[in-house]
Design a protein around this motif. Structure first.
Motif, PDB file in Angstrom:
ATOM      1  N   MET A   1      45.330  45.962  49.393  1.00 29.36           N
ATOM      2  CA  MET A   1      44.307  45.397  48.515  1.00 29.36           C
ATOM      3  C   MET A   1      44.859  44.161  47.825  1.00 29.36           C
ATOM      4  SD  MET A   1      42.089  47.257  45.463  1.00 29.36           S
ATOM      5  CE  MET A   1      43.540  47.963  44.694  1.00 29.36           C
ATOM      6  N   GLN A   2      44.077  43.097  47.857  1.00 24.58           N
ATOM      7  CA  GLN A   2      44.427  41.835  47.202  1.00 24.58           C
ATOM      8  C   GLN A   2      43.568  41.707  45.945  1.00 24.58           C
ATOM      9  OE1 GLN A   2      46.828  39.676  48.505  1.00 24.58           O
ATOM     10  NE2 GLN A   2      47.183  41.280  50.033  1.00 24.58           N
ATOM     11  N   VAL A   3      44.212  41.584  44.779  1.00 28.72           N
ATOM     12  CA  VAL A   3      43.492  41.586  43.507  1.00 28.72           C
ATOM     13  C   VAL A   3      43.781  40.288  42.758  1.00 28.72           C
ATOM     14  CG1 VAL A   3      43.088  42.792  41.333  1.00 28.72           C
ATOM     15  CG2 VAL A   3      43.682  44.094  43.402  1.00 28.72           C
ATOM     16  N   SER A   4      42.727  39.621  42.321  1.00 30.17           N
ATOM     17  CA  SER A   4      42.844  38.392  41.548  1.00 30.17           C
ATOM     18  C   SER A   4      42.403  38.664  40.106  1.00 30.17           C
ATOM     19  CB  SER A   4      41.963  37.295  42.155  1.00 30.17           C
ATOM     20  OG  SER A   4      42.026  36.103  41.390  1.00 30.17           O
ATOM     21  N   VAL A   5      43.173  38.167  39.143  1.00 29.78           N
ATOM     22  CA  VAL A   5      42.875  38.380  37.730  1.00 29.78           C
ATOM     23  C   VAL A   5      42.415  37.062  37.113  1.00 29.78           C
ATOM     24  CG1 VAL A   5      43.770  39.125  35.490  1.00 29.78           C
ATOM     25  CG2 VAL A   5      44.577  40.229  37.589  1.00 29.78           C
ATOM     26  N   VAL A   6      41.285  37.116  36.426  1.00 30.65           N
ATOM     27  CA  VAL A   6      40.701  35.934  35.766  1.00 30.65           C
ATOM     28  C   VAL A   6      40.855  36.113  34.263  1.00 30.65           C
ATOM     29  CG1 VAL A   6      38.633  34.520  35.461  1.00 30.65           C
ATOM     30  CG2 VAL A   6      39.038  35.695  37.645  1.00 30.65           C
ATOM     31  N   PRO A   7      41.900  35.540  33.649  1.00 28.66           N
ATOM     32  CA  PRO A   7      42.078  35.686  32.203  1.00 28.66           C
ATOM     33  C   PRO A   7      41.164  34.739  31.433  1.00 28.66           C
ATOM     34  CG  PRO A   7      43.867  34.392  33.106  1.00 28.66           C
ATOM     35  CD  PRO A   7      43.007  34.808  34.270  1.00 28.66           C
ATOM     36  N   GLN A   8      40.867  35.090  30.204  1.00 27.90           N
ATOM     37  CA  GLN A   8      40.024  34.243  29.370  1.00 27.90           C
ATOM     38  C   GLN A   8      40.749  32.972  28.948  1.00 27.90           C
ATOM     39  OE1 GLN A   8      36.647  33.079  27.335  1.00 27.90           O
ATOM     40  NE2 GLN A   8      36.843  34.895  28.612  1.00 27.90           N
ATOM     41  N   TYR A   9      42.072  33.069  28.783  1.00 27.75           N
ATOM     42  CA  TYR A   9      42.848  31.947  28.249  1.00 27.75           C
ATOM     43  C   TYR A   9      43.662  31.288  29.367  1.00 27.75           C
ATOM     44  CZ  TYR A   9      41.570  34.431  24.014  1.00 27.75           C
ATOM     45  OH  TYR A   9      40.861  35.077  23.026  1.00 27.75           O
ATOM     46  N   PRO A  10      43.433  29.997  29.625  1.00 28.28           N
ATOM     47  CA  PRO A  10      44.131  29.304  30.728  1.00 28.28           C
ATOM     48  C   PRO A  10      45.642  29.305  30.599  1.00 28.28           C
ATOM     49  CG  PRO A  10      42.246  28.016  29.951  1.00 28.28           C
ATOM     50  CD  PRO A  10      42.427  29.137  28.979  1.00 28.28           C
ATOM     51  N   LEU A  11      46.181  29.425  29.375  1.00 27.26           N
ATOM     52  CA  LEU A  11      47.633  29.403  29.207  1.00 27.26           C
ATOM     53  C   LEU A  11      48.304  30.624  29.820  1.00 27.26           C
ATOM     54  CD1 LEU A  11      48.007  28.029  25.561  1.00 27.26           C
ATOM     55  CD2 LEU A  11      48.504  26.842  27.714  1.00 27.26           C
ATOM     56  N   ALA A  12      47.517  31.618  30.204  1.00 24.81           N
ATOM     57  CA  ALA A  12      48.082  32.781  30.886  1.00 24.81           C
ATOM     58  C   ALA A  12      48.242  32.529  32.381  1.00 24.81           C
ATOM     59  CB  ALA A  12      47.212  34.006  30.659  1.00 24.81           C
ATOM     60  N   LEU A  13      47.787  31.379  32.859  1.00 28.04           N
ATOM     61  CA  LEU A  13      47.909  31.029  34.272  1.00 28.04           C
ATOM     62  C   LEU A  13      49.231  30.315  34.521  1.00 28.04           C
ATOM     63  CD1 LEU A  13      44.291  29.672  34.838  1.00 28.04           C
ATOM     64  CD2 LEU A  13      45.159  31.953  35.400  1.00 28.04           C
ATOM     65  N   ALA A  45      51.783  47.294  42.744  1.00 26.62           N
ATOM     66  CA  ALA A  45      52.832  47.073  43.742  1.00 26.62           C
ATOM     67  C   ALA A  45      53.383  48.387  44.277  1.00 26.62           C
ATOM     68  CB  ALA A  45      53.957  46.238  43.136  1.00 26.62           C
ATOM     69  N   ALA A  46      53.405  49.425  43.440  1.00 27.87           N
ATOM     70  CA  ALA A  46      53.948  50.717  43.861  1.00 27.87           C
ATOM     71  C   ALA A  46      53.178  51.307  45.033  1.00 27.87           C
ATOM     72  CB  ALA A  46      53.935  51.692  42.681  1.00 27.87           C
ATOM     73  N   ASP A  47      51.901  50.978  45.147  1.00 30.06           N
ATOM     74  CA  ASP A  47      51.091  51.468  46.269  1.00 30.06           C
ATOM     75  C   ASP A  47      50.847  50.391  47.322  1.00 30.06           C
ATOM     76  OD1 ASP A  47      50.998  53.930  45.177  1.00 30.06           O
ATOM     77  OD2 ASP A  47      48.845  53.983  44.779  1.00 30.06           O
ATOM     78  N   GLY A  48      51.655  49.327  47.257  1.00 35.28           N
ATOM     79  CA  GLY A  48      51.594  48.304  48.288  1.00 35.28           C
ATOM     80  C   GLY A  48      50.482  47.284  48.120  1.00 35.28           C
ATOM     81  N   HIS A  49      49.920  47.160  46.917  1.00 35.14           N
ATOM     82  CA  HIS A  49      48.847  46.202  46.662  1.00 35.14           C
ATOM     83  C   HIS A  49      49.393  44.967  45.965  1.00 35.14           C
ATOM     84  CE1 HIS A  49      46.187  49.407  47.841  1.00 35.14           C
ATOM     85  NE2 HIS A  49      46.584  50.163  46.833  1.00 35.14           N
ATOM     86  N   ASN A  50      48.747  43.835  46.182  1.00 39.76           N
ATOM     87  CA  ASN A  50      49.136  42.580  45.557  1.00 39.76           C
ATOM     88  C   ASN A  50      48.154  42.222  44.451  1.00 39.76           C
ATOM     89  OD1 ASN A  50      51.375  42.029  47.298  1.00 39.76           O
ATOM     90  ND2 ASN A  50      49.909  41.432  48.897  1.00 39.76           N
ATOM     91  N   ILE A  51      48.656  41.890  43.281  1.00 37.75           N
ATOM     92  CA  ILE A  51      47.813  41.459  42.172  1.00 37.75           C
ATOM     93  C   ILE A  51      48.396  40.185  41.583  1.00 37.75           C
ATOM     94  CG2 ILE A  51      49.015  43.036  40.575  1.00 37.75           C
ATOM     95  CD1 ILE A  51      46.330  43.239  39.025  1.00 37.75           C
ATOM     96  N   HIS A  52      47.562  39.159  41.451  1.00 36.98           N
ATOM     97  CA  HIS A  52      47.999  37.855  40.975  1.00 36.98           C
ATOM     98  C   HIS A  52      46.918  37.249  40.087  1.00 36.98           C
ATOM     99  CE1 HIS A  52      51.275  37.831  43.912  1.00 36.98           C
ATOM    100  NE2 HIS A  52      50.399  38.214  44.821  1.00 36.98           N
ATOM    101  N   THR A  53      47.308  36.286  39.266  1.00 32.69           N
ATOM    102  CA  THR A  53      46.318  35.532  38.512  1.00 32.69           C
ATOM    103  C   THR A  53      45.573  34.584  39.451  1.00 32.69           C
ATOM    104  OG1 THR A  53      48.088  33.997  37.868  1.00 32.69           O
ATOM    105  CG2 THR A  53      47.433  35.681  36.266  1.00 32.69           C
ATOM    106  N   VAL A  65      38.316  41.493  41.929  1.00 32.63           N
ATOM    107  CA  VAL A  65      38.577  40.517  40.875  1.00 32.63           C
ATOM    108  C   VAL A  65      38.453  41.223  39.530  1.00 32.63           C
ATOM    109  CG1 VAL A  65      37.845  38.368  39.774  1.00 32.63           C
ATOM    110  CG2 VAL A  65      37.724  38.607  42.266  1.00 32.63           C
ATOM    111  N   ILE A  66      39.494  41.085  38.708  1.00 28.53           N
ATOM    112  CA  ILE A  66      39.491  41.654  37.360  1.00 28.53           C
ATOM    113  C   ILE A  66      39.237  40.522  36.363  1.00 28.53           C
ATOM    114  CG2 ILE A  66      40.817  42.870  35.596  1.00 28.53           C
ATOM    115  CD1 ILE A  66      42.426  44.175  37.863  1.00 28.53           C
ATOM    116  N   PHE A  67      38.150  40.602  35.628  1.00 28.03           N
ATOM    117  CA  PHE A  67      37.837  39.641  34.582  1.00 28.03           C
ATOM    118  C   PHE A  67      38.360  40.178  33.250  1.00 28.03           C
ATOM    119  CE2 PHE A  67      34.812  38.726  37.874  1.00 28.03           C
ATOM    120  CZ  PHE A  67      34.523  37.372  37.770  1.00 28.03           C
ATOM    121  N   VAL A  68      39.255  39.433  32.602  1.00 26.17           N
ATOM    122  CA  VAL A  68      39.720  39.808  31.267  1.00 26.17           C
ATOM    123  C   VAL A  68      38.802  39.099  30.273  1.00 26.17           C
ATOM    124  CG1 VAL A  68      41.672  39.956  29.694  1.00 26.17           C
ATOM    125  CG2 VAL A  68      42.062  39.959  32.173  1.00 26.17           C
ATOM    126  N   ASP A  69      37.791  39.802  29.818  1.00 26.00           N
ATOM    127  CA  ASP A  69      36.637  39.214  29.138  1.00 26.00           C
ATOM    128  C   ASP A  69      35.904  38.303  30.125  1.00 26.00           C
ATOM    129  OD1 ASP A  69      36.875  40.576  26.689  1.00 26.00           O
ATOM    130  OD2 ASP A  69      38.369  39.168  25.959  1.00 26.00           O
TER     131      ASP A  69
END
Length: 406
Positions: A1-13, A45-53, A65-69
């Motif tokens: 599973m490929q997971v993309s995270v969308v943070p509210q604050y650009p400085l977290a990128l 990662a423990a289950d072999g999935h990739n998560i990135h911003t 896709v995970i939206f943080v707010d």
């Protein structure tokens, strides 16, 4: 599973900066949450999935896709994808409704229909609408440095930014009420730190809150790099959340005081004692006015003060960890996995149109050069005609669209 995270604050990128928890630094974007996000990264990662911003893994290339707010721009563009290409949508509610209006009990269930899973710290919302509930992760390591004696400590401090909100349950004004009381009557027993307190009003403060000449504080000591060190030189510290009248919203404001070995004066979550024993903090709700609070704090002797600190230390060392990063990571992992398996239904036509308008306004604010002049004009005129209140909320979008055209 490929997971993309969308943070509210650009400085977290930037190279998965969001998951960097090499040190506790509340001045960084999501700095107080990073132990939780690091645990999330490890759990996937423990289950072999990739998560990135989203700057590392584009949301359009992700399985989930995970939206943080809320990011209406990204959400709008993803909703335009064909069903076969659309990733699963997970919504992580982080800020309270006094900061993000769409996280209110009235608005969030409406927008939740767009998402495959919603994760929130608000237990009432979770129970009422079938959302996943989590506790905001905290960093709980006790400061082990030497501290001044009780007699050598200043009575009270506040370390927070000066902000405003129109929400009826906001606590920004209550922080300022106490700060003004001490500034006027007990300035030798109080220090004030944080951003914007003695600065000229910001444009948004003038536009939204009519703050033309805010009070100037003689107790103001500027911005500090290490608030834990500041707390340690005071007997008490204000720990007011951004709002009250809700459950489950406990942030670093309380826990940083406990870690720093100062006694927090707390106001925020109605169910605070579900997480932290009442013996470890002063509950401002019992006093209600700065005058009554001061009378209590100023009369407390060293023995009673020590009892508060010992209760806090016992709690932090107890191993009872309702706010640890592991439960946060497991909840978000489970929600994301189950979101992929859920059957998604398209939002109503009216909600889709609203998201499109809000997405356009977000683009006008943050990246107007991505739009042609015709798109700027047509989009802004359409929003003004259909959603005038929405446009009034975002004056910077109007300004940027005019720059785009001119």
């Amino acid at each position: 599973m490929q997971v993309s995270v969308v943070p509210q604050y650009p400085l977290a990128l930037g190279d998965d900066e969001l998951f960097n928890a090499d040190e506790y630094d509340p001045t960084r974007a999501y700095g107080t949450d990073r132990t939780g996000f690091a645990a999330v990264h490890e759990r996937f990662a423990a289950d072999g999935h990739n998560i990135h911003t989203m700057d590392v893994l584009s949301p359009t290339e992700a399985d989930a896709v995970i939206f943080v707010d809320m990011d209406f721009d990204v959400l709008d563009r993803l909703l335009d994808l064909s069903p076969s290409r659309r990733p699963a949508f997970v919504y992580l509610m982080r800020e309270p409704p006094s900061v993000r209006w769409y996280n209110s009990a009235a608005e969030l269930p409406r927008f939740a229909t767009v998402f495959d899973a919603v994760v929130t710290w608000n237990g009432r919302l979770a129970d009422a609408h079938g959302f996943y509930e989590y506790n905001i992760p905290q960093y709980l390591e006790i400061n082990k440095g030497d501290l001044p004696s009780f007699d050598d400590r200043t009575l009270l401090t506040n370390v927070s930014s000066r902000k405003y909100s129109k929400h009826p349950d906001e606590l920004y004004s209550e922080r300022e009420r106490i700060a003004r009381f001490y500034d006027e009557y007990h300035s030798e027993k109080f220090t004030l730190h944080g951003r914007y307190w003695n600065d000229p009003p910001r444009k948004e403060d003038i536009y939204h809150h009519m703050k033309l000449r805010p009070h100037t504080y003689r107790t103001y000591g500027g911005v500090v790099d290490d608030k834990i060190a500041v707390y340690g030189h005071h007997r008490f510290a204000l720990a007011f959340e951004n709002m009250t009248g809700i459950e489950g919203y406990l942030t670093e404001k309380l826990f940083d005081c406990l870690r720093a070995r100062t006694v927090p004066v707390y106001w925020g979550a109605n169910d605070v004692e579900r997480y932290v024993p009442r013996e470890a903090f002063v509950d401002y709700r019992k006093f209600g006015t700065p005058e009554r609070l001061h009378a209590f704090l100023d009369s407390m002797d060293a023995e009673m003060h020590r009892a508060y600190l010992e209760a806090a230390s016992a709690f932090l060392k107890s191993g009872t960890d309702p706010v640890g990063p592991s439960q946060y990571a497991e909840t978000l992992y489970t929600a994301t996995k189950e979101a992929q398996e859920s059957e998604w239904s398209a939002p109503s036509a009216s909600l889709r149109e609203e998201i499109r308008a809000r997405g356009l306004l977000k683009r006008l604010e943050s990246r107007p050069k991505s739009l042609s002049k015709m798109e700027c004009v047509a989009g802004l005129l359409g929003a003004v005609r259909k959603y005038p209140a929405m446009v009034r909320e975002r004056p910077s979008a109007v300004l940027e669209s005019l720059k785009c055209v001119l």
